[in-house]
Design a protein around this motif. Structure first.
Motif, PDB file in Angstrom:
ATOM      1  N   LEU A   6       0.825  -1.200   0.000  1.00 55.19           N
ATOM      2  CA  LEU A   6       0.000   0.000   0.000  1.00 55.19           C
ATOM      3  C   LEU A   6       0.862   1.255   0.000  1.00 55.19           C
ATOM      4  O   LEU A   6       1.984   1.256   0.517  1.00 55.19           O
ATOM      5  CB  LEU A   6      -0.907   0.007   1.232  1.00 55.19           C
ATOM      6  CG  LEU A   6      -1.893  -1.147   1.386  1.00 55.19           C
ATOM      7  CD1 LEU A   6      -2.676  -0.982   2.685  1.00 55.19           C
ATOM      8  CD2 LEU A   6      -2.836  -1.226   0.201  1.00 55.19           C
ATOM      9  N   PRO A   7       0.347   2.363  -0.553  1.00 56.28           N
ATOM     10  CA  PRO A   7       1.069   3.636  -0.451  1.00 56.28           C
ATOM     11  C   PRO A   7       1.106   4.124   0.992  1.00 56.28           C
ATOM     12  O   PRO A   7       0.371   3.643   1.860  1.00 56.28           O
ATOM     13  CB  PRO A   7       0.249   4.575  -1.352  1.00 56.28           C
ATOM     14  CG  PRO A   7      -1.106   3.953  -1.441  1.00 56.28           C
ATOM     15  CD  PRO A   7      -0.887   2.474  -1.343  1.00 56.28           C
ATOM     16  N   LEU A   8       1.945   5.135   1.221  1.00 54.39           N
ATOM     17  CA  LEU A   8       2.211   5.602   2.580  1.00 54.39           C
ATOM     18  C   LEU A   8       0.935   5.993   3.325  1.00 54.39           C
ATOM     19  O   LEU A   8       0.720   5.599   4.476  1.00 54.39           O
ATOM     20  CB  LEU A   8       3.174   6.788   2.542  1.00 54.39           C
ATOM     21  CG  LEU A   8       3.450   7.482   3.890  1.00 54.39           C
ATOM     22  CD1 LEU A   8       4.092   6.513   4.866  1.00 54.39           C
ATOM     23  CD2 LEU A   8       4.325   8.718   3.693  1.00 54.39           C
ATOM     24  N   GLY A   9       0.070   6.778   2.675  1.00 47.84           N
ATOM     25  CA  GLY A   9      -1.131   7.239   3.354  1.00 47.84           C
ATOM     26  C   GLY A   9      -2.006   6.103   3.828  1.00 47.84           C
ATOM     27  O   GLY A   9      -2.524   6.113   4.953  1.00 47.84           O
ATOM     28  N   MET A  10      -2.176   5.084   2.988  1.00 54.04           N
ATOM     29  CA  MET A  10      -3.010   3.949   3.359  1.00 54.04           C
ATOM     30  C   MET A  10      -2.355   3.116   4.448  1.00 54.04           C
ATOM     31  O   MET A  10      -3.045   2.549   5.299  1.00 54.04           O
ATOM     32  CB  MET A  10      -3.311   3.096   2.135  1.00 54.04           C
ATOM     33  CG  MET A  10      -4.267   3.753   1.163  1.00 54.04           C
ATOM     34  SD  MET A  10      -4.690   2.671  -0.213  1.00 54.04           S
ATOM     35  CE  MET A  10      -5.896   3.697  -1.067  1.00 54.04           C
ATOM     36  N   ARG A  11      -1.021   3.035   4.441  1.00 59.58           N
ATOM     37  CA  ARG A  11      -0.344   2.300   5.517  1.00 59.58           C
ATOM     38  C   ARG A  11      -0.527   3.014   6.855  1.00 59.58           C
ATOM     39  O   ARG A  11      -0.651   2.370   7.901  1.00 59.58           O
ATOM     40  CB  ARG A  11       1.137   2.131   5.193  1.00 59.58           C
ATOM     41  CG  ARG A  11       1.416   0.977   4.235  1.00 59.58           C
ATOM     42  CD  ARG A  11       2.887   0.786   3.991  1.00 59.58           C
ATOM     43  NE  ARG A  11       3.376   1.750   3.010  1.00 59.58           N
ATOM     44  CZ  ARG A  11       4.574   2.322   3.041  1.00 59.58           C
ATOM     45  NH1 ARG A  11       5.407   2.046   4.034  1.00 59.58           N
ATOM     46  NH2 ARG A  11       4.941   3.162   2.103  1.00 59.58           N
ATOM     47  N   ARG A  12      -0.557   4.333   6.824  1.00 64.73           N
ATOM     48  CA  ARG A  12      -0.820   5.065   8.070  1.00 64.73           C
ATOM     49  C   ARG A  12      -2.245   4.801   8.548  1.00 64.73           C
ATOM     50  O   ARG A  12      -2.486   4.595   9.749  1.00 64.73           O
ATOM     51  CB  ARG A  12      -0.592   6.557   7.852  1.00 64.73           C
ATOM     52  CG  ARG A  12       0.873   6.946   7.701  1.00 64.73           C
ATOM     53  CD  ARG A  12       1.067   8.422   7.963  1.00 64.73           C
ATOM     54  NE  ARG A  12       2.449   8.828   7.785  1.00 64.73           N
ATOM     55  CZ  ARG A  12       3.405   8.661   8.701  1.00 64.73           C
ATOM     56  NH1 ARG A  12       3.106   8.097   9.859  1.00 64.73           N
ATOM     57  NH2 ARG A  12       4.641   9.056   8.466  1.00 64.73           N
ATOM     58  N   MET A  13      -3.196   4.802   7.625  1.00 68.61           N
ATOM     59  CA  MET A  13      -4.574   4.522   8.025  1.00 68.61           C
ATOM     60  C   MET A  13      -4.717   3.074   8.496  1.00 68.61           C
ATOM     61  O   MET A  13      -5.529   2.781   9.382  1.00 68.61           O
ATOM     62  CB  MET A  13      -5.519   4.809   6.856  1.00 68.61           C
ATOM     63  CG  MET A  13      -5.597   6.273   6.466  1.00 68.61           C
ATOM     64  SD  MET A  13      -6.079   7.367   7.829  1.00 68.61           S
ATOM     65  CE  MET A  13      -7.801   6.909   8.027  1.00 68.61           C
ATOM     66  N   LEU A  14      -3.940   2.170   7.926  1.00 66.54           N
ATOM     67  CA  LEU A  14      -3.948   0.780   8.397  1.00 66.54           C
ATOM     68  C   LEU A  14      -3.479   0.724   9.849  1.00 66.54           C
ATOM     69  O   LEU A  14      -4.039  -0.013  10.665  1.00 66.54           O
ATOM     70  CB  LEU A  14      -3.056  -0.075   7.505  1.00 66.54           C
ATOM     71  CG  LEU A  14      -3.030  -1.582   7.773  1.00 66.54           C
ATOM     72  CD1 LEU A  14      -2.719  -2.344   6.486  1.00 66.54           C
ATOM     73  CD2 LEU A  14      -1.989  -1.961   8.821  1.00 66.54           C
ATOM     74  N   GLU A  15      -2.439   1.502  10.162  1.00 66.70           N
ATOM     75  CA  GLU A  15      -1.959   1.525  11.549  1.00 66.70           C
ATOM     76  C   GLU A  15      -3.031   2.069  12.499  1.00 66.70           C
ATOM     77  O   GLU A  15      -3.164   1.601  13.635  1.00 66.70           O
ATOM     78  CB  GLU A  15      -0.691   2.377  11.656  1.00 66.70           C
ATOM     79  CG  GLU A  15       0.564   1.668  11.227  1.00 66.70           C
ATOM     80  CD  GLU A  15       1.788   2.232  11.918  1.00 66.70           C
ATOM     81  OE1 GLU A  15       2.647   1.442  12.333  1.00 66.70           O
ATOM     82  OE2 GLU A  15       1.880   3.469  12.061  1.00 66.70           O
ATOM     83  N   VAL A  16      -3.798   3.051  12.016  1.00 65.25           N
ATOM     84  CA  VAL A  16      -4.892   3.570  12.837  1.00 65.25           C
ATOM     85  C   VAL A  16      -5.908   2.461  13.097  1.00 65.25           C
ATOM     86  O   VAL A  16      -6.348   2.246  14.239  1.00 65.25           O
ATOM     87  CB  VAL A  16      -5.564   4.770  12.139  1.00 65.25           C
ATOM     88  CG1 VAL A  16      -6.830   5.180  12.888  1.00 65.25           C
ATOM     89  CG2 VAL A  16      -4.612   5.953  12.051  1.00 65.25           C
ATOM     90  N   ALA A  17      -6.265   1.712  12.039  1.00 70.20           N
ATOM     91  CA  ALA A  17      -7.217   0.608  12.205  1.00 70.20           C
ATOM     92  C   ALA A  17      -6.669  -0.437  13.165  1.00 70.20           C
ATOM     93  O   ALA A  17      -7.403  -0.982  13.997  1.00 70.20           O
ATOM     94  CB  ALA A  17      -7.521  -0.017  10.850  1.00 70.20           C
TER      95      ALA A  17
END
Length: 606
Positions: free
Chosen positions: A493-504
């Motif tokens: 995943l791109p960076l932004g989605m990986r950050r949102m994954l960490e939030v999840a």
């Protein structure tokens, strides 16, 4: 492509099981004794290699001790046979138990010392095997080898050649079923997380030392089984069979087949057994050949032969239209956040120095349930250090960190996570080779405990917990707008989605407190808006949220309380409308000169 679609609809474990059954009935199909012997030896080698796959490929611990565990299992079986205990099931149980014990005893000091200590400890263990056997030569036969073994029996019936072959294949099928069940469970994801980063693993409530020791010790068990089977193959054991050359062969087979693969051990062992071992002059050049296989598997193939198979499978998936994500759903209005039992966080007089650098100097902070407390300040002001203190990664030089009634300052990071603290990291930290759904579900590892035994046996307790993991992970992904990516490889995943994954991942465990460390960095405007919505929902659900962020507009929009750090000290704290006009905050954090405050604040507030 229709055929491929049909094959992909079949459960993945069916194919290796079918292959195993074909190998099992080869004598019935007319395979000669020479062929079945080579298959038998390849199966024994695969057992040893699978143990290294577990400790190296999944848990990330390089250790060559499988050769010593293999020897322990072989001599245990041999001595039992000499004593008249010829039942192969008794020998297998005893050999596996002895190898497991050797793994625990030798793994504890190696893992306690950290770094490369386990690799060195296990390496010297292999070198010591011939000397240990010589010391106890009266029982083991010393360097001349162990003889006088009786043919193995099963329930009192002597096993003939074909019968012993069937037993070997059944043991291998059984062990690989056990290993497959283990590594595809939440414990397997925990092993992968540990390999990726012990810091990440401990932040999810994993006991790093215990998990590393489990991976190494469990990996010793199949080596013990292999030793018992090897001892009964020729009813003679030579100490030369367990030396450094064999240890190198195991490592080469592991890397060549694919260390991070359940069935890579079978592929690597088959290549080694049916390849170089067939040459009569092989022993003279064994180490050279094994070195070549290590280079081919580790460098040229970059993940072993199984990586090539996976790449081919992905190309066929794309050609068949499989694996493509449906359109993203950005509306999270239907997702409910369950009520969270938040707890107040109190940080009092925390000090932390690294050498002569005073990173934190008497910091006080209070965060309440159902509120967002923002922690801001220039780079190097101590924000992430404070989060690390709260998370248990650093110990306080002085001061207290209390969550509810629980003092955190003396806890390990794993215990802090189990106390209900989750976090994200400045750089997204996600294990390799796991899907988005698996990466998020890993955040529930410290909740609803299910033992490794229940995972291996697929007991009702495991099934209940696994179902809960999937349900809650899907809810968290829906909350952050990533449900359509559930089956994608997380690291792709791109960076932004990986950050949102960490939030999840931080949300999925319903924690008492969430620590967000610059989570908006790298997000686009839509993702920032979604992040803000998620944080508001968490606040409304009762969670305690601490937000470290450089996006001042987002901070003003979300924060109920702002604490400002500079040079390790709190220079201001209070509600946003008060802090945003604080002269020192404007000067040191925003770089605003006197007289320019109103223009900047108008710009920030839109």
């Amino acid at each position: 492509m229709q055929v491929w679609r049909a094959l992909r609809a079949v459960p993945g474990w069916i194919f290796p099981l079918a292959a195993g059954l074909v190998v099992l009935i080869l004598p019935v199909l007319g395979a000669d004794m020479a062929t079945t012997r080579q298959i038998q030896l390849a199966c024994i080698l695969a057992l040893v290699v699978s143990g290294l796959n577990l400790s190296l490929g999944y848990a990330g611990e390089l250790a060559l001790g499988q050769a010593a565990m293999y020897a322990a299992g072989a001599y245990t079986a041999g001595l039992l046979s000499q004593a008249g205990h010829t039942d192969i099931l008794v020998q297998l149980a005893a050999a596996g138990a002895v190898a497991l014990l050797v793994g625990i005893v030798t793994g504890i000091p190696g893992l306690r010392l950290g770094s490369w200590s386990l690799a060195m400890t296990s390496f010297f263990l292999v070198l010591l095997v011939p000397d240990v056997l010589a010391v106890f030569g009266g029982n083991t036969g010393g360097r001349n080898g162990l003889t006088g073994m009786a043919p193995p029996t099963l329930f009192g019936v002597e096993l003939e050649t074909d019968g012993f072959y069937y037993l070997v294949v059944v043991v291998v099928i059984g062990w690989f079923a056990v290993m497959r069940n283990l590594v595809t469970s939440r414990h397997g994801i925990a092993f992968r997380t540990l390999k990726q980063s012990p810091v990440l693993a401990s932040s999810q409530g994993v006991s790093v030392f215990r998990m590393k020791l489990s991976g190494y010790a469990i990996g010793a068990f199949p080596a013990g089984l292999a030793g018992a089977l090897f001892a009964n193959t020729d009813l003679f054991i030579s100490p030369e069979a367990f030396g450094f050359t064999f240890a190198t062969a195991v490592l080469a087979a592991c890397i060549l087949g694919g260390a991070a693969s359940v069935y890579g051990a079978l592929i690597g062992a088959a290549v080694m057994q049916f390849g170089p071992n067939q040459s009569t002059a092989f022993q003279e050049y064994a180490l050279l050949v094994y070195g070549g296989f290590l280079i081919a598997g580790g460098v040229l193939l970059g993940g072993g032969l199984t990586r090539l198979f996976r790449a081919g499978g992905r190309r066929l998936d794309r050609a068949a239209g499989l694996g493509s994500a449906p359109p993203a759903r950005t509306d999270t209005g239907e997702v409910d956040v369950p009520r969270v039992d938040g707890a107040p966080l109190v940080v009092e007089g925390v000090r932390k120095a690294f050498g002569g650098n005073q990173a934190l100097d008497g910091v006080d902070l209070r965060a309440e349930p159902g509120s967002v407390t923002a922690l801001i300040g220039p780079n190097g002001s101590g924000k992430t250090t404070l989060l690390n203190m709260i998370s248990g990664f650093y110990r306080c030089d002085a001061g207290r960190v209390v969550l509810g009634d629980t003092e955190l300052q003396k806890m390990t990071s794993g215990r802090v996570a189990r106390a209900g603290v989750t976090r994200t990291f400045q750089t997204p930290n996600i294990p390799e080779h796991v899907t988005v759904l698996e990466a998020v579900a890993a955040g529930r590892y410290s909740m609803d405990r299910a033992s490794m035994a229940s995972a291996v046996l697929r007991l009702p307790r495991f099934r209940k917990v696994a179902h809960a993991d999937v349900v809650e992970a899907e809810r968290a992904l829906e909350l952050v707008g990533m449900a359509h990516l559930r089956n994608e490889i997380a690291t792709s995943l791109p960076l932004g989605m990986r950050r949102m994954l960490e939030v999840a991942r931080s949300v999925v465990a319903a924690p008492r407190m969430l620590l967000f460390d610059e989570v908006a960095s790298g997000l686009d405007e839509d993702e920032i808006e979604r992040l803000g919505d998620v944080i508001r929902r968490l606040r409304s659900a009762g969670a305690t949220v601490v937000l470290v962020e450089h996006n001042f507009r987002l901070v003003l929009d979300l924060a109920d309380e702002i604490v400002v750090l500079a040079q390790g000290k709190v220079i201001a704290s209070g509600p946003p409308e008060q802090v945003q006009r604080h002269p020192r905050v404007l000067r040191e954090y925003l770089g605003v000169e006197a007289g320019d405050e109103d223009a900047l604040l108008d710009e920030v507030n839109g």
